[in-house]
Scaffold this motif. Structure first.
Motif, PDB file in Angstrom:
ATOM      1  N   ASN A   1      -0.957  -5.774   2.703  1.00 23.28           N
ATOM      2  CA  ASN A   1      -0.844  -4.614   1.804  1.00 23.28           C
ATOM      3  C   ASN A   1      -1.238  -5.024   0.383  1.00 23.28           C
ATOM      4  O   ASN A   1      -1.127  -6.203   0.028  1.00 23.28           O
ATOM      5  CB  ASN A   1       0.600  -4.092   1.802  1.00 23.28           C
ATOM      6  CG  ASN A   1       0.813  -2.987   2.831  1.00 23.28           C
ATOM      7  OD1 ASN A   1      -0.065  -2.700   3.628  1.00 23.28           O
ATOM      8  ND2 ASN A   1       1.977  -2.397   2.795  1.00 23.28           N
ATOM      9  N   PRO A   2      -1.685  -4.063  -0.445  1.00 15.89           N
ATOM     10  CA  PRO A   2      -2.071  -4.397  -1.825  1.00 15.89           C
ATOM     11  C   PRO A   2      -0.940  -5.103  -2.583  1.00 15.89           C
ATOM     12  O   PRO A   2      -1.197  -6.026  -3.348  1.00 15.89           O
ATOM     13  CB  PRO A   2      -2.378  -3.032  -2.447  1.00 15.89           C
ATOM     14  CG  PRO A   2      -2.674  -2.136  -1.308  1.00 15.89           C
ATOM     15  CD  PRO A   2      -1.910  -2.642  -0.130  1.00 15.89           C
ATOM     16  N   THR A   3       0.285  -4.650  -2.402  1.00 22.27           N
ATOM     17  CA  THR A   3       1.438  -5.402  -2.903  1.00 22.27           C
ATOM     18  C   THR A   3       2.304  -5.699  -1.679  1.00 22.27           C
ATOM     19  O   THR A   3       2.975  -4.816  -1.161  1.00 22.27           O
ATOM     20  CB  THR A   3       2.242  -4.602  -3.945  1.00 22.27           C
ATOM     21  OG1 THR A   3       2.490  -3.297  -3.424  1.00 22.27           O
ATOM     22  CG2 THR A   3       1.512  -4.480  -5.249  1.00 22.27           C
ATOM     23  N   PRO A   4       2.257  -6.952  -1.215  1.00 23.49           N
ATOM     24  CA  PRO A   4       2.853  -7.268   0.096  1.00 23.49           C
ATOM     25  C   PRO A   4       4.353  -6.955   0.195  1.00 23.49           C
ATOM     26  O   PRO A   4       4.816  -6.501   1.231  1.00 23.49           O
ATOM     27  CB  PRO A   4       2.600  -8.771   0.243  1.00 23.49           C
ATOM     28  CG  PRO A   4       1.450  -9.049  -0.655  1.00 23.49           C
ATOM     29  CD  PRO A   4       1.570  -8.104  -1.804  1.00 23.49           C
ATOM     30  N   MET A   5       5.088  -7.220  -0.871  1.00 20.07           N
ATOM     31  CA  MET A   5       6.532  -6.996  -0.791  1.00 20.07           C
ATOM     32  C   MET A   5       6.819  -5.499  -0.671  1.00 20.07           C
ATOM     33  O   MET A   5       6.456  -4.705  -1.540  1.00 20.07           O
ATOM     34  CB  MET A   5       7.186  -7.545  -2.058  1.00 20.07           C
ATOM     35  CG  MET A   5       8.678  -7.343  -2.088  1.00 20.07           C
ATOM     36  SD  MET A   5       9.567  -8.702  -1.384  1.00 20.07           S
ATOM     37  CE  MET A   5       9.455  -9.881  -2.700  1.00 20.07           C
ATOM     38  N   ALA A   6       7.460  -5.099   0.425  1.00 22.29           N
ATOM     39  CA  ALA A   6       7.665  -3.672   0.655  1.00 22.29           C
ATOM     40  C   ALA A   6       9.096  -3.245   0.348  1.00 22.29           C
ATOM     41  O   ALA A   6       9.314  -2.221  -0.279  1.00 22.29           O
ATOM     42  CB  ALA A   6       7.318  -3.320   2.099  1.00 22.29           C
ATOM     43  N   ALA A   7      10.070  -4.039   0.784  1.00 21.68           N
ATOM     44  CA  ALA A   7      11.450  -3.633   0.575  1.00 21.68           C
ATOM     45  C   ALA A   7      12.343  -4.859   0.609  1.00 21.68           C
ATOM     46  O   ALA A   7      12.042  -5.852   1.266  1.00 21.68           O
ATOM     47  CB  ALA A   7      11.899  -2.637   1.642  1.00 21.68           C
TER      48      ALA A   7
END
Lengths: 151, 103
Positions: free
Chosen positions: A95-101
């Motif tokens: 993902n463009p910013t890997p950290m999701a939650a």
């Protein structure tokens, strides 16, 4: 004359109340968790922001589908059997910013959370957990047939 | 103001399972509209669940959480009739608090 003065007083009072209400909302909007990792663009740096490197562990499980038809809604969960697990992070590598939650698990709460994430493309989904200050991780590959991050 | 959350909490054995469905557009801030301009992000940042005043889960979301976020977790110590309160705050400062009774 007197009436006009009263109206003016009333208006200023109402303004003061509004300002104080505004101040209350501002102080309430605090960040509950450390969000340092959330703006980072690469997976390795995101894990570094959590505090070092994560060791692979078979005690951590990522619950995600093998194939997700719609990348906009991918059910992803993580469980950890490591005692004293205090934090769980879900990271989508590509993902463009890997950290999701991120989740903070107080004592008494099971290290078992589930949510739904967006995935831009097929990627490894990582769960990084913090237990006794150490990081452990596990991943699962999920293929996405239709991306969910737009473009 | 945002729509209410749907919260279900059920106790089985000594564990209470809480499932929350929040209503939010969760705009990631990376998408572009037809004219090519970035659509500004609008997503839930923080979620906090409490049981009898004690925090049982804190979550930090990014724009990568799906629209109308779903969240499920389990904690020990809940009893039938207790209240579980869930509160979220988004990146524009909007907030919503809802509660459910453990069944």
């Amino acid at each position: 004359m007197n009436n006009a003065r009263r109206v003016a007083l009333k208006t200023t009072g109402a303004f003061a109340t509004l300002v104080s209400l505004g101040l209350i909302t501002q102080s309430q909007a605090h960040a509950a968790m450390d969000r340092a990792g959330f703006d980072i663009k690469t997976m390795a740096d995101a894990v570094k922001a959590l505090g070092g490197t994560a060791a692979n562990s078979d005690q951590v499980t990522v619950v995600a589908p093998d194939i997700a038809e719609n990348g906009a809604v991918v059910p992803v969960g993580a469980t950890s059997k490591i005692p004293n697990t205090t934090e769980i992070y879900l990271i989508v590598e590509k993902n463009p910013t890997p950290m999701a939650a991120g989740f903070k698990i107080p004592a008494g709460t099971a290290a078992d959370v589930q949510t739904r994430l967006k995935m831009g493309q097929s990627s490894n989904v990582f769960a990084v957990v913090k237990a006794d200050g150490k990081l452990f991780s596990a991943f699962k590959e999920t293929k996405v047939t239709l991306g969910g991050c737009g473009g | 103001m945002a729509d209410p959350m749907r919260i279900r909490a059920a106790v089985a054995g000594d564990e209470t399972t809480v499932r929350v469905l929040m209503s939010h557009i969760m705009e990631p801030g990376t998408r572009r509209d037809a004219a090519g301009a970035l659509i500004p992000g609008h997503f839930i940042r923080d979620v906090e669940a409490t049981h009898n005043g004690k925090v049982v889960l804190e979550a930090a979301f990014s724009g990568a959480v799906a629209q109308n976020p779903f969240l499920s977790f389990k904690f020990k110590g809940g009893a039938k009739g207790d209240k579980v309160v869930v509160k979220w705050v988004d990146n524009k400062g909007d907030t919503r608090t809802d509660e459910a009774v453990i069944a």
